[in-house]
Write an enzyme that holds these catalytic residues in place. Structure first.
Site, mmCIF file in Angstrom:
data_model
loop_
_atom_site.group_PDB
_atom_site.id
_atom_site.type_symbol
_atom_site.label_atom_id
_atom_site.label_comp_id
_atom_site.label_asym_id
_atom_site.label_seq_id
_atom_site.Cartn_x
_atom_site.Cartn_y
_atom_site.Cartn_z
ATOM 1 N N HIS A 1 -1.369 -4.227 -1.916
ATOM 2 C CA HIS A 1 -1.711 -3.513 -1.150
ATOM 3 C C HIS A 1 -0.773 -1.556 -2.369
ATOM 4 O O HIS A 1 -0.004 -2.255 -1.835
ATOM 5 C CB HIS A 1 -2.430 -2.609 -0.285
ATOM 6 C CG HIS A 1 -1.292 -2.324 0.759
ATOM 7 N ND1 HIS A 1 -2.723 -1.983 1.994
ATOM 8 C CD2 HIS A 1 -0.602 -2.885 1.170
ATOM 9 C CE1 HIS A 1 -1.153 -2.107 2.429
ATOM 10 N NE2 HIS A 1 -0.445 -2.220 2.170
ATOM 11 N N ASN A 2 -1.321 -1.301 -2.399
ATOM 12 C CA ASN A 2 -0.265 -0.228 -3.887
ATOM 13 C C ASN A 2 0.658 -0.627 -4.788
ATOM 14 O O ASN A 2 1.282 0.287 -5.085
ATOM 15 C CB ASN A 2 0.092 0.514 -2.644
ATOM 16 C CG ASN A 2 -1.529 1.288 -1.548
ATOM 17 O OD1 ASN A 2 -1.600 0.364 -0.681
ATOM 18 N ND2 ASN A 2 -2.255 2.168 -2.596
#
Length: 355
Positions: free
Chosen positions: A246-247
């Protein structure tokens, strides 16, 4: 269906300089490796180390650089270009496009499409596809069997989703992307807070944004962001079984080989390559044009372009165990060496004072 050399040159000429030596009406029935190619087949020579195979190749025509033109002409027809490998890549696309029989764009009656989804003209949707409310599928897109397109997700013009792809709610795929079977885009990122001995889930409120001309290999997973979006920029190529946390932000035209993994919030620059099985730890930054060898573990940010390697070479087990034990003692050997150096320095200073 055979193609003529003239057909191929006509396809290539708008974007590159091509010089044909030989009969433009020669029929090419297949693209083949240099050592196995026969008459009526096209091959290429992209590296000088394979030059000895050129003289013995039976290929009807060979793609070569200007430096290899003289040798190629001695054996027959050739296409002379500055970058033979790129030329070959483009011709594989032309070959597939010329021979591929695409079914007409239809919406299968067994597809489940929410009334609030927006499906453009020329879209093909296969059986057992599920498309959620607010989803947008642009013209020319092809969605294969058992794909799931979540609510408010979007697929760009001429993108192709193979069977069993999941594009979760709110995630987007750009134009002309190729997504291979089993890919999951937008699953929750691995985010948990530890509290009094248990893990508390952190809801992943971001999405995934994928640019144009991206290709993602089979069974790869790209997690949605926790608060901001996970971003895959234009032209990125991911092999099979790649994990993007994620991210993460992956820059333009970066490529990652099979089983590579990038942990959360890492930022990968443009034009990087990550070898198979390599790992980039979370919250690190890789500059543009960083190249990581296979099976390496990147444990610190890299701000200078170049080739980086971080793995212990394979050896027979007994030797490997001895080396591993030695590595464990390195810090003690370092301390002992410092004491010896310090003692030697004091001894030298004392001699100088006495003299």
């Amino acid at each position: 269906m055979a193609l003529t050399l003239a057909d191929m040159v006509g396809f290539l000429l708008p974007e590159m300089s091509v010089r044909l030596v030989g009969d433009p009406e020669m029929l090419i029935e297949r693209l083949a490796p240099l050592e196995h190619a026969k008459a009526g087949e096209l091959s290429f020579l992209s590296h000088p180390k394979y030059a000895p195979k050129l003289a013995t190749s039976e290929a009807g025509c060979v793609i070569v650089s200007p430096a290899a033109q003289a040798a190629a002409q001695l054996r027959g027809a050739c296409l002379v270009v500055d970058d033979p490998y790129y030329c070959f890549a483009r011709l594989t696309q032309f070959w597939k496009r010329s021979h591929q029989l695409l079914a007409p764009a239809v919406i299968h009656h067994l597809a489940c499409i929410d009334p609030l989804a927006q499906i453009a003209t020329g879209v093909s949707v296969a059986a057992f596809v599920c498309i959620g409310p607010g989803a947008r599928i642009a013209s020319g897109a092809r969605i294969a069997e058992h794909c799931v397109i979540g609510a408010n997700a979007s697929v760009g013009v001429d993108s192709r989703l193979s069977a069993r792809v999941t594009l979760a709610d709110g995630c987007s795929i750009g134009e002309r992307c190729i997504i291979h079977p089993g890919v999951v885009i937008g699953a929750d990122g691995f985010g948990f807070a530890q509290h009094q001995g248990h893990w508390e889930k952190i809801e992943q409120l971001g999405a995934v944004r994928i640019g144009n001309d991206v290709e993602i290999g089979a069974n790869s997973c790209i997690d949605r962001g926790a608060l901001q979006d996970t971003v895959i920029e234009d032209g990125v190529k991911l092999d099979n079984l790649v994990q993007i946390g994620h991210n993460v932000h992956v820059g333009k035209h970066t490529a990652m080989a099979g089983c590579a993994g990038v942990a959360g919030s890492a930022r990968i620059g443009a034009h990087c390559t990550i070898g198979g099985g390599a790992v980039v730890l979370g919250h690190l930054t890789l500059a543009d044009n960083v190249h990581v060898s296979a099976a390496s573990v990147v444990t610190r940010s890299i701000f200078k372009p170049g080739m980086y390697t971080g793995f212990f070479p394979i050896d027979d087990n007994a030797a490997w165990e001895k080396n591993a034990v030695t590595l464990k003692q390195l810090h003690k050997l370092r301390d002992r060496l410092r004491l010896v150096e310090k003692s030697s320095l004091h001894s030298t200073e004392n001699k100088v004072k006495k003299s």
